[in-house]
Design an enzyme around this catalytic site. Structure first.
Site, PDB file in Angstrom:
ATOM      1  N   CYS A 256      -6.099   7.335  13.193  1.00 33.79           N
ATOM      2  CA  CYS A 256      -4.350   7.281  13.293  1.00 33.79           C
ATOM      3  C   CYS A 256      -4.037   6.245  14.023  1.00 33.79           C
ATOM      4  O   CYS A 256      -4.048   6.239  15.235  1.00 33.79           O
ATOM      5  CB  CYS A 256      -3.940   8.702  13.534  1.00 33.79           C
ATOM      6  SG  CYS A 256      -2.307   8.815  13.623  1.00 33.79           S
TER       7      CYS A 256
ATOM      8  N   ASN B 295     -10.723   5.891   8.039  1.00 27.64           N
ATOM      9  CA  ASN B 295      -9.970   6.896   6.959  1.00 27.64           C
ATOM     10  C   ASN B 295      -9.583   6.303   5.646  1.00 27.64           C
ATOM     11  O   ASN B 295      -9.552   4.939   5.554  1.00 27.64           O
ATOM     12  CB  ASN B 295      -8.828   7.507   7.722  1.00 27.64           C
ATOM     13  CG  ASN B 295      -7.712   6.573   8.060  1.00 27.64           C
ATOM     14  OD1 ASN B 295      -8.029   5.494   7.927  1.00 27.64           O
ATOM     15  ND2 ASN B 295      -6.581   7.313   8.220  1.00 27.64           N
TER      16      ASN B 295
ATOM     17  N   HIS C 178      -8.071   4.858   2.282  1.00 23.86           N
ATOM     18  CA  HIS C 178      -6.679   4.172   1.726  1.00 23.86           C
ATOM     19  C   HIS C 178      -7.016   3.717   0.591  1.00 23.86           C
ATOM     20  O   HIS C 178      -7.897   3.029   0.316  1.00 23.86           O
ATOM     21  CB  HIS C 178      -6.110   3.145   2.626  1.00 23.86           C
ATOM     22  CG  HIS C 178      -5.719   3.649   4.027  1.00 23.86           C
ATOM     23  ND1 HIS C 178      -4.628   4.354   4.319  1.00 23.86           N
ATOM     24  CD2 HIS C 178      -6.408   4.054   5.187  1.00 23.86           C
ATOM     25  CE1 HIS C 178      -4.513   4.850   5.433  1.00 23.86           C
ATOM     26  NE2 HIS C 178      -5.548   4.500   6.348  1.00 23.86           N
TER      27      HIS C 178
ATOM     28  N   ASN D 252      -5.462   8.538   1.595  1.00 25.30           N
ATOM     29  CA  ASN D 252      -4.076   8.103   1.916  1.00 25.30           C
ATOM     30  C   ASN D 252      -3.640   7.206   0.912  1.00 25.30           C
ATOM     31  O   ASN D 252      -4.384   6.162   0.592  1.00 25.30           O
ATOM     32  CB  ASN D 252      -3.963   7.544   3.303  1.00 25.30           C
ATOM     33  CG  ASN D 252      -4.378   8.470   4.449  1.00 25.30           C
ATOM     34  OD1 ASN D 252      -3.709   9.415   4.846  1.00 25.30           O
ATOM     35  ND2 ASN D 252      -5.501   8.395   5.003  1.00 25.30           N
TER      36      ASN D 252
ATOM     37  N   GLU E 133       0.558  10.253   2.945  1.00 25.35           N
ATOM     38  CA  GLU E 133      -0.682  10.441   4.000  1.00 25.35           C
ATOM     39  C   GLU E 133      -1.380  11.613   3.348  1.00 25.35           C
ATOM     40  O   GLU E 133      -0.989  12.680   3.301  1.00 25.35           O
ATOM     41  CB  GLU E 133      -0.045  10.693   5.472  1.00 25.35           C
ATOM     42  CG  GLU E 133       0.074   9.221   6.087  1.00 25.35           C
ATOM     43  CD  GLU E 133       0.017   9.521   7.686  1.00 25.35           C
ATOM     44  OE1 GLU E 133      -0.493  10.575   8.056  1.00 25.35           O
ATOM     45  OE2 GLU E 133       0.932   8.781   8.338  1.00 25.35           O
ATOM     46  N   ARG E 134      -2.516  11.317   3.328  1.00 21.26           N
ATOM     47  CA  ARG E 134      -3.554  12.597   3.308  1.00 21.26           C
ATOM     48  C   ARG E 134      -3.301  13.785   4.208  1.00 21.26           C
ATOM     49  O   ARG E 134      -3.111  13.286   5.373  1.00 21.26           O
ATOM     50  CB  ARG E 134      -5.021  12.105   3.319  1.00 21.26           C
ATOM     51  CG  ARG E 134      -6.093  13.056   3.117  1.00 21.26           C
ATOM     52  CD  ARG E 134      -7.497  12.513   3.473  1.00 21.26           C
ATOM     53  NE  ARG E 134      -7.627  12.110   4.781  1.00 21.26           N
ATOM     54  CZ  ARG E 134      -9.089  11.651   5.010  1.00 21.26           C
ATOM     55  NH1 ARG E 134      -9.903  12.049   4.516  1.00 21.26           N
ATOM     56  NH2 ARG E 134      -9.199  11.598   6.410  1.00 21.26           N
TER      57      ARG E 134
ATOM     58  N   CYS F 105       2.857   4.800   8.674  1.00 19.87           N
ATOM     59  CA  CYS F 105       1.316   5.226   8.794  1.00 19.87           C
ATOM     60  C   CYS F 105       0.532   4.110   9.394  1.00 19.87           C
ATOM     61  O   CYS F 105       0.473   2.963   8.698  1.00 19.87           O
ATOM     62  CB  CYS F 105       0.736   5.512   7.511  1.00 19.87           C
ATOM     63  SG  CYS F 105      -1.042   6.012   7.356  1.00 19.87           S
ATOM     64  N   GLY F 106       0.086   3.934  10.669  1.00 19.94           N
ATOM     65  CA  GLY F 106      -0.565   2.680  10.960  1.00 19.94           C
ATOM     66  C   GLY F 106      -1.862   2.285  10.262  1.00 19.94           C
ATOM     67  O   GLY F 106      -1.930   1.154   9.923  1.00 19.94           O
TER      68      GLY F 106
ATOM     69  N   GLY G 176      -2.498   2.963   7.291  1.00 17.84           N
ATOM     70  CA  GLY G 176      -2.046   2.753   6.222  1.00 17.84           C
ATOM     71  C   GLY G 176      -1.635   1.213   6.135  1.00 17.84           C
ATOM     72  O   GLY G 176      -1.517   0.455   5.034  1.00 17.84           O
TER      73      GLY G 176
END
Ligand SMILES: N[C@@H](CCC[C@H](N)C(=O)O)C(=O)O
Length: 276
Positions: A74, A155, A157, A188, A206-207, A215-216, A218
């Site tokens: 995040c 994460n 994307h 995401n 966002e997921r 969303c950073g 992202g």
């Protein structure tokens, strides 16, 4: 049990942050989901728990989405926690450990917080995707959007490139793509409009959280995927609904993200009032 918390945000991407470094706290996915509820709880895009870190890092940061799922990265919360640790230690550089690795952060002249989000991972198993394919072009079409690129920033994307972001009903498309079978861990989903090679507008579904103001991770994925597709330079301003982040994908592979953070308020909650 009364638990103190701090509410912070980065461009409106908001977090409840609790400190479990000195003592473990009774926080489990169902309780976290209840606390993250904007009507019956405190409300947040992510719930962040600070835990003791192994030597080499200033704290370990655990990230939960409001649906109770745990996330590997995040970006905006990392910048918020970095500012918190900088205030605590009096230093302008700190290192935060997450399940995805160590993230160094620094305060820039003027007060912006920059975090080194590490290297994006571009293999299909890294994202992860359900089957082998080129992550620069996924064979996906949904309504008027098609051909996204995918990467992992710790994460998953996927980024769709669109002509006109304002004309797109991305809040309807987002959840359908988040749960597409091609993404075994969900994803995401970003919808990006390249304005110039140095300026990209993006909205992220966002997921586990839904539409957020920013969303950073992202924003990092947007720059990485845009550069891979020849649409952006290695440094760009990524404009999200909540504001703009400065992104750079360095030649050594690391993605640097800079932007503002703020504290909204401090409070405490009674853990027993929420499901265990
Ligand atoms: N707000 C975040 C991303 C939070 C995690 C994401 N929803 C996931 O499940 O991967 C950011 O600033 O990066």
């Amino acid at each position: 049990m009364q638990i103190p918390f701090r509410k912070m945000h980065g461009l409106g991407n908001d977090f409840v942050i609790v400190d479990a470094r000195a003592k473990a706290l009774p926080l489990h996915p169902a309780r976290i989901a209840a606390l993250a509820d904007r009507h019956r709880g405190i409300g947040c895009d992510q719930f962040i728990t600070l835990e003791p870190a192994a030597p080499g890092a200033d704290a370990f940061m655990r990230i939960h989405n409001p649906d109770g799922s745990e996330a590997g990265a995040c970006g905006n919360a990392t910048r918020c926690v970095a500012a918190l640790l900088m205030a605590e230690t009096g230093r302008d550089e700190v290192t935060i450990r997450t399940v995805s690795g160590e993230l160094p952060a620094e305060r820039l002249p003027g007060g912006m917080i920059r975090v080194d989000m590490g290297q994006p991972r571009l293999g299909w198993q890294d994202v992860p995707l359900a089957e082998e394919m080129d992550t620069a072009h996924l064979p996906l079409t949904l309504g008027e959007v098609a051909d996204p690129a995918a990467c992992s920033m710790g994460n998953p994307h996927a980024t769709f490139f669109v002509e006109d972001l304002d004309a797109l009903d991305w809040r309807v498309l987002g959840p359908q793509m988040e749960n597409h079978p091609l993404f075994p861990q969900r994803a995401n989903i970003g919808f990006a409009q390249v304005i110039t090679p140095e300026h990209i507008r993006v909205a992220i579904w966002e997921r586990g959280a839904g539409p957020t103001l920013a969303c950073g991770s992202g924003a990092c994925a947007t720059l990485v995927n845009a550069h891979r597709r020849g649409l952006a330079t290695r440094r760009a301003q990524v404009e999200l609904p909540g504001g703009t982040l400065d992104l750079e994908w360095r030649l050594d592979g690391a993605v640097l993200m800079s932007g503002p953070v703020a504290t909204s308020f401090l409070g405490q909650f009674d853990a027993d009032a929420f499901p265990a």
